[in-house]
Write a protein that holds these residues in place. Structure first.
Motif, mmCIF file in Angstrom:
data_model
loop_
_atom_site.group_PDB
_atom_site.id
_atom_site.type_symbol
_atom_site.label_atom_id
_atom_site.label_comp_id
_atom_site.label_asym_id
_atom_site.label_seq_id
_atom_site.Cartn_x
_atom_site.Cartn_y
_atom_site.Cartn_z
ATOM 1 N N ARG A 58 0.840 -1.204 0.000
ATOM 2 C CA ARG A 58 0.000 0.000 0.000
ATOM 3 C C ARG A 58 0.875 1.255 0.000
ATOM 4 N NH1 ARG A 58 -2.999 1.666 -2.590
ATOM 5 N NH2 ARG A 58 -3.162 3.841 -2.147
ATOM 6 N N LEU A 59 1.930 1.257 0.799
ATOM 7 C CA LEU A 59 2.837 2.398 0.865
ATOM 8 C C LEU A 59 3.526 2.617 -0.482
ATOM 9 C CD1 LEU A 59 4.248 4.653 2.447
ATOM 10 C CD2 LEU A 59 5.892 2.932 3.245
ATOM 11 N N THR A 60 4.028 1.558 -1.070
ATOM 12 C CA THR A 60 4.710 1.651 -2.361
ATOM 13 C C THR A 60 3.750 2.177 -3.429
ATOM 14 O OG1 THR A 60 6.187 -0.152 -1.759
ATOM 15 C CG2 THR A 60 5.996 0.344 -4.088
ATOM 16 N N ALA A 61 2.553 1.622 -3.486
ATOM 17 C CA ALA A 61 1.564 2.065 -4.474
ATOM 18 C C ALA A 61 1.186 3.522 -4.260
ATOM 19 C CB ALA A 61 0.321 1.175 -4.400
ATOM 20 N N SER A 62 1.049 3.927 -3.010
ATOM 21 C CA SER A 62 0.673 5.309 -2.708
ATOM 22 C C SER A 62 1.771 6.287 -3.122
ATOM 23 C CB SER A 62 0.367 5.453 -1.215
ATOM 24 O OG SER A 62 -0.109 6.739 -0.933
ATOM 25 N N ILE A 63 3.019 5.937 -2.850
ATOM 26 C CA ILE A 63 4.133 6.803 -3.265
ATOM 27 C C ILE A 63 4.161 6.912 -4.785
ATOM 28 C CG2 ILE A 63 6.654 6.973 -3.398
ATOM 29 C CD1 ILE A 63 6.695 5.784 -0.521
ATOM 30 N N GLN A 64 4.001 5.800 -5.472
ATOM 31 C CA GLN A 64 4.007 5.826 -6.935
ATOM 32 C C GLN A 64 2.845 6.642 -7.473
ATOM 33 O OE1 GLN A 64 4.131 1.587 -7.610
ATOM 34 N NE2 GLN A 64 6.377 1.558 -7.665
ATOM 35 N N GLU A 65 1.688 6.506 -6.843
ATOM 36 C CA GLU A 65 0.501 7.248 -7.283
ATOM 37 C C GLU A 65 0.676 8.755 -7.100
ATOM 38 O OE1 GLU A 65 -4.087 7.931 -5.775
ATOM 39 O OE2 GLU A 65 -3.131 6.002 -5.391
ATOM 40 N N HIS A 66 1.149 9.174 -5.953
ATOM 41 C CA HIS A 66 1.227 10.609 -5.656
ATOM 42 C C HIS A 66 2.501 11.265 -6.182
ATOM 43 C CE1 HIS A 66 -2.445 10.658 -3.370
ATOM 44 N NE2 HIS A 66 -2.041 9.585 -2.711
ATOM 45 N N PHE A 67 3.637 10.601 -6.057
ATOM 46 C CA PHE A 67 4.905 11.195 -6.459
ATOM 47 C C PHE A 67 5.264 10.873 -7.906
ATOM 48 C CE2 PHE A 67 5.315 11.595 -1.923
ATOM 49 C CZ PHE A 67 6.192 12.636 -1.709
ATOM 50 N N LEU A 80 10.405 -2.983 8.043
ATOM 51 C CA LEU A 80 9.173 -2.247 8.314
ATOM 52 C C LEU A 80 9.285 -0.797 7.869
ATOM 53 C CD1 LEU A 80 8.375 -3.699 11.839
ATOM 54 C CD2 LEU A 80 7.451 -4.390 9.628
ATOM 55 N N HIS A 81 10.140 -0.553 6.904
ATOM 56 C CA HIS A 81 10.301 0.783 6.348
ATOM 57 C C HIS A 81 10.835 0.660 4.931
ATOM 58 C CE1 HIS A 81 14.422 -0.100 7.512
ATOM 59 N NE2 HIS A 81 14.767 0.751 6.556
ATOM 60 N N LEU A 82 10.821 1.760 4.241
ATOM 61 C CA LEU A 82 11.503 1.855 2.957
ATOM 62 C C LEU A 82 12.192 3.207 2.920
ATOM 63 C CD1 LEU A 82 9.611 3.932 1.172
ATOM 64 C CD2 LEU A 82 8.299 1.884 0.755
ATOM 65 N N VAL A 83 13.014 3.400 1.916
ATOM 66 C CA VAL A 83 13.716 4.669 1.764
ATOM 67 C C VAL A 83 13.112 5.391 0.571
ATOM 68 C CG1 VAL A 83 15.939 5.791 1.325
ATOM 69 C CG2 VAL A 83 15.827 3.769 2.798
ATOM 70 N N LEU A 84 12.695 6.616 0.802
ATOM 71 C CA LEU A 84 12.124 7.472 -0.229
ATOM 72 C C LEU A 84 13.196 8.445 -0.666
ATOM 73 C CD1 LEU A 84 9.626 8.552 -1.796
ATOM 74 C CD2 LEU A 84 9.175 10.014 0.184
ATOM 75 N N GLU A 85 13.529 8.418 -1.946
ATOM 76 C CA GLU A 85 14.560 9.309 -2.480
ATOM 77 C C GLU A 85 13.902 10.352 -3.371
ATOM 78 O OE1 GLU A 85 18.671 8.119 -4.141
ATOM 79 O OE2 GLU A 85 17.361 8.283 -5.895
ATOM 80 N N ILE A 86 14.219 11.606 -3.105
ATOM 81 C CA ILE A 86 13.699 12.703 -3.919
ATOM 82 C C ILE A 86 14.837 13.645 -4.274
ATOM 83 C CG2 ILE A 86 11.412 12.584 -2.849
ATOM 84 C CD1 ILE A 86 12.309 15.291 -1.444
ATOM 85 N N ARG A 87 14.557 14.531 -5.190
ATOM 86 C CA ARG A 87 15.496 15.597 -5.524
ATOM 87 C C ARG A 87 14.815 16.928 -5.205
ATOM 88 N NH1 ARG A 87 20.072 14.363 -7.893
ATOM 89 N NH2 ARG A 87 20.322 12.334 -8.840
ATOM 90 N N SER A 88 15.523 17.729 -4.431
ATOM 91 C CA SER A 88 15.001 19.034 -4.044
ATOM 92 C C SER A 88 16.174 19.927 -3.681
ATOM 93 C CB SER A 88 14.064 18.905 -2.837
ATOM 94 O OG SER A 88 13.648 20.182 -2.400
ATOM 95 N N LEU A 89 16.037 21.197 -3.948
ATOM 96 C CA LEU A 89 17.074 22.145 -3.552
ATOM 97 C C LEU A 89 16.941 22.540 -2.085
ATOM 98 C CD1 LEU A 89 17.334 24.364 -6.748
ATOM 99 C CD2 LEU A 89 18.809 22.478 -6.027
#
Length: 157
Positions: A58-67, A80-89
């Motif tokens: 559910r978490l993976t699908a939600s991240i893919q859906e929104h991000f 019980l976690h994952l790592v979310l990688e983003i690019r931001s200044l």
């Protein structure tokens, strides 16, 4: 425990006063033994694996859906976690502040790197063990809304 002779009696007094026991009591050991022998532990582990697998999906699908392609998911195969990688200044501290203001608790993954450098690439630990499955999508949506104006477009920094 190995103590100098002059501390041994003080240790035993403290242990007695605090009722400290280095191992589990016999009654707890017997209860746990029966819990395991009767198969309750195995059933519990199986039930928890199913629950956490569903939360992870559910978490993976939600991240893919929104991000979408504005984020990458790392290490989602175990734990019980994952790592979310983003690019931001924005700095990690600024992103964490925005997440907190949106009511989403996450942590920087920078603690796990040998050398921390401030780049446009940011990684965050997103736990799902203690979150209700129904809450996951709402929280990820709030996180995306808090960060969306500050995310770099894919392929650009």
């Amino acid at each position: 425990m190995v103590l100098p002779e002059h501390l041994a009696s003080r240790y035993h007094d403290l242990r007695r006063d605090l009722m400290f026991e280095a191992s589990a009591s016999r009654i707890h050991q017997r209860v746990l033994e029966q819990f395991i022998k009767r198969g309750y532990f195995e059933r519990h582990v199986r039930r928890m694996r199913n629950l956490y697998r569903k939360k992870n999906q559910r978490l993976t699908a939600s991240i893919q859906e929104h991000f979408g392609d504005r984020a990458a998911i790392l290490g989602d195969a175990a734990g019980l976690h994952l790592v979310l990688e983003i690019r931001s200044l924005l700095t990690e501290a600024e992103l964490l502040r925005l997440a907190g203001e949106a009511g989403v608790r996450i942590a920087s993954a920078a603690f796990f790197w040998h050398k921390k450098t401030e780049t446009d690439q940011k990684r965050f630990m997103v736990g799902f063990g203690g979150i209700r499955t129904e809450q996951i999508d709402e929280d990820i949506k709030r996180l995306y809304e808090a960060w969306s104006a500050y995310l770099s477009e894919p392929g650009r920094t």
